[in-house]
Design a protein around this motif. Sequence first.
Motif, PDB file in Angstrom:
ATOM      1  N   VAL A 160       0.767  -1.360  -0.075  1.00 39.63           N
ATOM      2  CA  VAL A 160      -0.171  -0.136   0.028  1.00 39.63           C
ATOM      3  C   VAL A 160       0.803   1.442   0.081  1.00 39.63           C
ATOM      4  CG1 VAL A 160      -1.729   1.362   1.303  1.00 39.63           C
ATOM      5  CG2 VAL A 160      -2.056  -1.126   1.218  1.00 39.63           C
ATOM      6  N   MET A 161       1.867   1.270   0.677  1.00 34.72           N
ATOM      7  CA  MET A 161       2.671   2.541   0.979  1.00 34.72           C
ATOM      8  C   MET A 161       3.531   2.734  -0.423  1.00 34.72           C
ATOM      9  SD  MET A 161       5.833   2.998   3.750  1.00 34.72           S
ATOM     10  CE  MET A 161       6.881   2.037   3.025  1.00 34.72           C
ATOM     11  N   ASN A 162       3.718   1.825  -1.028  1.00 29.20           N
ATOM     12  CA  ASN A 162       4.588   1.786  -2.297  1.00 29.20           C
ATOM     13  C   ASN A 162       3.646   2.080  -3.396  1.00 29.20           C
ATOM     14  OD1 ASN A 162       7.781   1.574  -2.142  1.00 29.20           O
ATOM     15  ND2 ASN A 162       6.723   0.536  -0.650  1.00 29.20           N
ATOM     16  N   ALA A 163       2.213   2.261  -3.103  1.00 34.90           N
ATOM     17  CA  ALA A 163       1.321   2.279  -4.302  1.00 34.90           C
ATOM     18  C   ALA A 163       1.375   1.353  -5.349  1.00 34.90           C
ATOM     19  CB  ALA A 163       1.434   3.557  -4.956  1.00 34.90           C
ATOM     20  N   GLU A 196      -7.342   2.412  -1.357  1.00 38.43           N
ATOM     21  CA  GLU A 196      -7.646   1.271  -0.217  1.00 38.43           C
ATOM     22  C   GLU A 196      -6.442   1.435   0.874  1.00 38.43           C
ATOM     23  OE1 GLU A 196      -8.536  -3.655  -0.847  1.00 38.43           O
ATOM     24  OE2 GLU A 196      -7.417  -2.635  -2.372  1.00 38.43           O
ATOM     25  N   THR A 197      -7.080   1.095   1.972  1.00 43.13           N
ATOM     26  CA  THR A 197      -5.972   1.209   3.283  1.00 43.13           C
ATOM     27  C   THR A 197      -5.570  -0.177   3.510  1.00 43.13           C
ATOM     28  OG1 THR A 197      -7.967   0.774   4.691  1.00 43.13           O
ATOM     29  CG2 THR A 197      -7.428   3.149   3.927  1.00 43.13           C
ATOM     30  N   THR A 198      -4.333  -0.239   4.584  1.00 38.31           N
ATOM     31  CA  THR A 198      -3.809  -1.500   4.774  1.00 38.31           C
ATOM     32  C   THR A 198      -4.893  -2.599   5.485  1.00 38.31           C
ATOM     33  OG1 THR A 198      -1.686  -0.673   5.002  1.00 38.31           O
ATOM     34  CG2 THR A 198      -2.079  -2.406   6.354  1.00 38.31           C
ATOM     35  N   PRO A 199      -5.810  -2.036   6.400  1.00 40.50           N
ATOM     36  CA  PRO A 199      -6.563  -2.991   6.842  1.00 40.50           C
ATOM     37  C   PRO A 199      -7.742  -3.629   5.922  1.00 40.50           C
ATOM     38  CG  PRO A 199      -6.427  -0.928   8.304  1.00 40.50           C
ATOM     39  CD  PRO A 199      -5.855  -0.638   6.921  1.00 40.50           C
ATOM     40  N   GLN A 200      -8.179  -2.630   4.849  1.00 39.86           N
ATOM     41  CA  GLN A 200      -8.963  -3.112   3.931  1.00 39.86           C
ATOM     42  C   GLN A 200      -8.473  -4.407   2.992  1.00 39.86           C
ATOM     43  OE1 GLN A 200      -9.687   0.851   2.029  1.00 39.86           O
ATOM     44  NE2 GLN A 200     -11.531   1.150   3.362  1.00 39.86           N
ATOM     45  N   LEU A 201      -7.090  -4.053   2.750  1.00 41.74           N
ATOM     46  CA  LEU A 201      -6.640  -5.062   1.880  1.00 41.74           C
ATOM     47  C   LEU A 201      -6.106  -6.325   2.470  1.00 41.74           C
ATOM     48  CD1 LEU A 201      -5.171  -5.577  -0.965  1.00 41.74           C
ATOM     49  CD2 LEU A 201      -3.251  -4.673  -0.261  1.00 41.74           C
ATOM     50  N   THR A 202      -5.758  -5.992   3.975  1.00 46.33           N
ATOM     51  CA  THR A 202      -5.655  -7.092   4.800  1.00 46.33           C
ATOM     52  C   THR A 202      -6.764  -8.069   4.619  1.00 46.33           C
ATOM     53  OG1 THR A 202      -3.895  -6.057   6.020  1.00 46.33           O
ATOM     54  CG2 THR A 202      -4.996  -8.005   6.952  1.00 46.33           C
ATOM     55  N   GLU A 203      -8.043  -7.599   4.940  1.00 48.16           N
ATOM     56  CA  GLU A 203      -9.115  -8.222   5.181  1.00 48.16           C
ATOM     57  C   GLU A 203      -9.389  -9.047   3.867  1.00 48.16           C
ATOM     58  OE1 GLU A 203     -12.797  -9.815   6.578  1.00 48.16           O
ATOM     59  OE2 GLU A 203     -11.217  -9.009   7.619  1.00 48.16           O
ATOM     60  N   LEU A 261       1.320   6.984   2.253  1.00 49.29           N
ATOM     61  CA  LEU A 261       1.889   6.396   3.684  1.00 49.29           C
ATOM     62  C   LEU A 261       0.935   6.728   4.605  1.00 49.29           C
ATOM     63  CD1 LEU A 261       4.462   5.908   5.325  1.00 49.29           C
ATOM     64  CD2 LEU A 261       4.843   8.320   5.490  1.00 49.29           C
ATOM     65  N   HIS A 262      -0.005   7.588   4.395  1.00 48.01           N
ATOM     66  CA  HIS A 262      -1.248   7.571   5.593  1.00 48.01           C
ATOM     67  C   HIS A 262      -2.036   6.374   5.447  1.00 48.01           C
ATOM     68  CE1 HIS A 262      -4.537   9.343   7.504  1.00 48.01           C
ATOM     69  NE2 HIS A 262      -5.246   9.132   6.521  1.00 48.01           N
ATOM     70  N   ARG A 263      -2.400   6.089   4.168  1.00 49.23           N
ATOM     71  CA  ARG A 263      -3.203   5.212   4.003  1.00 49.23           C
ATOM     72  C   ARG A 263      -2.692   3.626   4.495  1.00 49.23           C
ATOM     73  NH1 ARG A 263      -3.894   2.514  -1.199  1.00 49.23           N
ATOM     74  NH2 ARG A 263      -2.381   3.082  -2.632  1.00 49.23           N
ATOM     75  N   ALA A 264      -1.533   3.653   4.261  1.00 48.59           N
ATOM     76  CA  ALA A 264      -0.668   2.561   4.765  1.00 48.59           C
ATOM     77  C   ALA A 264      -0.419   2.313   6.159  1.00 48.59           C
ATOM     78  CB  ALA A 264       0.706   2.430   4.078  1.00 48.59           C
ATOM     79  N   ILE A 265      -0.122   3.426   6.857  1.00 52.14           N
ATOM     80  CA  ILE A 265       0.108   3.070   8.300  1.00 52.14           C
ATOM     81  C   ILE A 265      -0.951   3.864   9.429  1.00 52.14           C
ATOM     82  CG2 ILE A 265       2.369   2.999   7.596  1.00 52.14           C
ATOM     83  CD1 ILE A 265       3.215   5.574   9.083  1.00 52.14           C
ATOM     84  N   SER A 266      -1.858   4.531   8.927  1.00 52.76           N
ATOM     85  CA  SER A 266      -2.517   5.442   9.660  1.00 52.76           C
ATOM     86  C   SER A 266      -3.325   4.522  10.923  1.00 52.76           C
ATOM     87  CB  SER A 266      -3.576   6.236   9.142  1.00 52.76           C
ATOM     88  OG  SER A 266      -4.361   5.357   8.373  1.00 52.76           O
ATOM     89  N   HIS A 267      -3.411   3.222  10.621  1.00 53.07           N
ATOM     90  CA  HIS A 267      -4.179   2.140  11.559  1.00 53.07           C
ATOM     91  C   HIS A 267      -3.369   1.860  12.773  1.00 53.07           C
ATOM     92  CE1 HIS A 267      -1.770  -0.386   9.092  1.00 53.07           C
ATOM     93  NE2 HIS A 267      -1.932  -1.182   9.911  1.00 53.07           N
ATOM     94  N   LEU A 268      -1.984   2.198  12.726  1.00 52.62           N
ATOM     95  CA  LEU A 268      -0.874   2.117  13.586  1.00 52.62           C
ATOM     96  C   LEU A 268      -0.235   3.436  14.138  1.00 52.62           C
ATOM     97  CD1 LEU A 268       1.298  -0.898  11.618  1.00 52.62           C
ATOM     98  CD2 LEU A 268      -0.458  -1.387  13.449  1.00 52.62           C
TER      99      LEU A 268
END
Length: 388
Positions: A160-163, A196-203, A261-268
Motif C-alpha cells: 500500500v505504501m508503495n502504491a 484502499e487502506t492496509t486494513p481493507q486490503l488485509t481483510e 503513507l497515510h493509508r498504509a500506516i494510519s491504523h498503527l
Amino acid sequence: MNMNLRCLKTIYCVSFLNPFSSVFHVGAEVFGNYRPKLNFSTNVTGPPWRIIFFGTDDFALKSVTPLCAKLRTGTLMSDLAIVSRPGSVVRAFAEAEKLPIIEWPFKHNVIENKFDLGIVVSFGHLIPKEIISAIPLGILNVHGSLLPRWRGAAPILYAVMNADPETGVTIMKIEPHKFDTGSIVRQYRCSVAPNETTPQLTERLAVQGARLLMECVRDLPRCLQMAAPQPEHGVTYAPRVTMKLSHVNWTTMGAKQVYDLHRAISHLYSLTTNWHNIQTRLLDIKLDPKTTTSSPKTDSESSKQSALEFLNSPTEPVPTPRYYLDTSVTRPGSIFYNKLNRTMKIQCGDGLWVSCGGVRMGGKNFISPHDFYNGYLTKVKKTEWFFT
C-alpha cells in the motif's frame, strides 16, 4: 539454466471472483527422464491429515477457521492442534473450539510422529529446522504478497505504501533459517484500489489466503511436488514497522507519497511532523483535488479564455479561497489555511498539496484546522507557517 527452474512452469491461470483477480497454480512437466525431486517424506498415511497450526492475529484466524470446520466433517483432517501466544484471537478461538494447544516454544520431540503437515500464518517466529524436519510434509506458510516481492513482516503495508497496482497471497514452503524464501505452491493475484487502506486490503487477502490454503490441503501431497522455486529477480523486503516510518519528509516526498503513507500506516501511527519543535500528528490526510495553489489568475491567463468558456461562466464572480499565506514564499511543508471553509492543506516536495483534517500537538487532544489556526498559526509570522 537450472534444471529445476527449466522444468517447472505455471500451467494455468483462472479468473477468481472478479476479472481483476487470478489464482495461479504452479505445476510441473517431465522432460525426458528428469522428474522433480521430492523434498518431503513419503511416509505419510493421509488423508485424513494431522495438522499443526501456528498463528496469532486476525489474518491467521481467517485460515484456521475453515480448517476447523473441515476437521468437524472428519473427511479431510483427523487432527488440528494450535500453537499461539496467550491472549491472541487464534488462542481464544482454539480454546472456544476445544482444540489441542501446544505452548511455544517446544522441543521437536513434542510433535514427532504426531502430525503430517504444519501451517504457519502470521506467527512472527522463525521455525527451527528440528521442528520442520519432525513434520513429514513440512510446513506451509500463507504470506500476504506475491513473493519474492515484499518478503518480511509487513508485506501488505509496504504494498500500500508503495502504491503497488497489484499484490496477492502466496502459499509457500517454509525453509529453515530464513523468512519467506521457500518454494511457491500457489499464488493468488489481485488489484489494489488507489484509495484502499492496509486494513481493507488485509481483510481481502486474509479471505483469499484461507481459500488458497484449503485448496492446497485438498491437493496434498501433489501440490508440494509441484512447487516451484521463487524467481531470483524482483526481490524486495518489508521489515517490521516502527513509528519512525511515520515521519513525513516534506522536501523529498510528493503529495501522492504522503497520502499513500497515510493509508498504509494510519491504523498503527498517525503521520508525524514538527511545528516549531513540537511533534505534531497529522490526521485525515487526503490528496488535494487542486494541483496548484489557489492564487488569482493573471490578466494574461484570463485573456486565454475561449468565447464559449466566457459565455458559460457564472455571471457573479466566484470568491477566491482566502488562503492565509503569501504564495510567493511557499516551500515544502508550507501550510495554507482557508478561512472561508476552515480547511488546511500542506505543500509537498513536488509542489502539490495534501489536505489535513486535524492535528494532535504533543500529547494533546484532537485539534481542528480552525482551532490550529487560532491557537498556533496566528501566534507566529505568516512566513513561519510551515511543518518540518
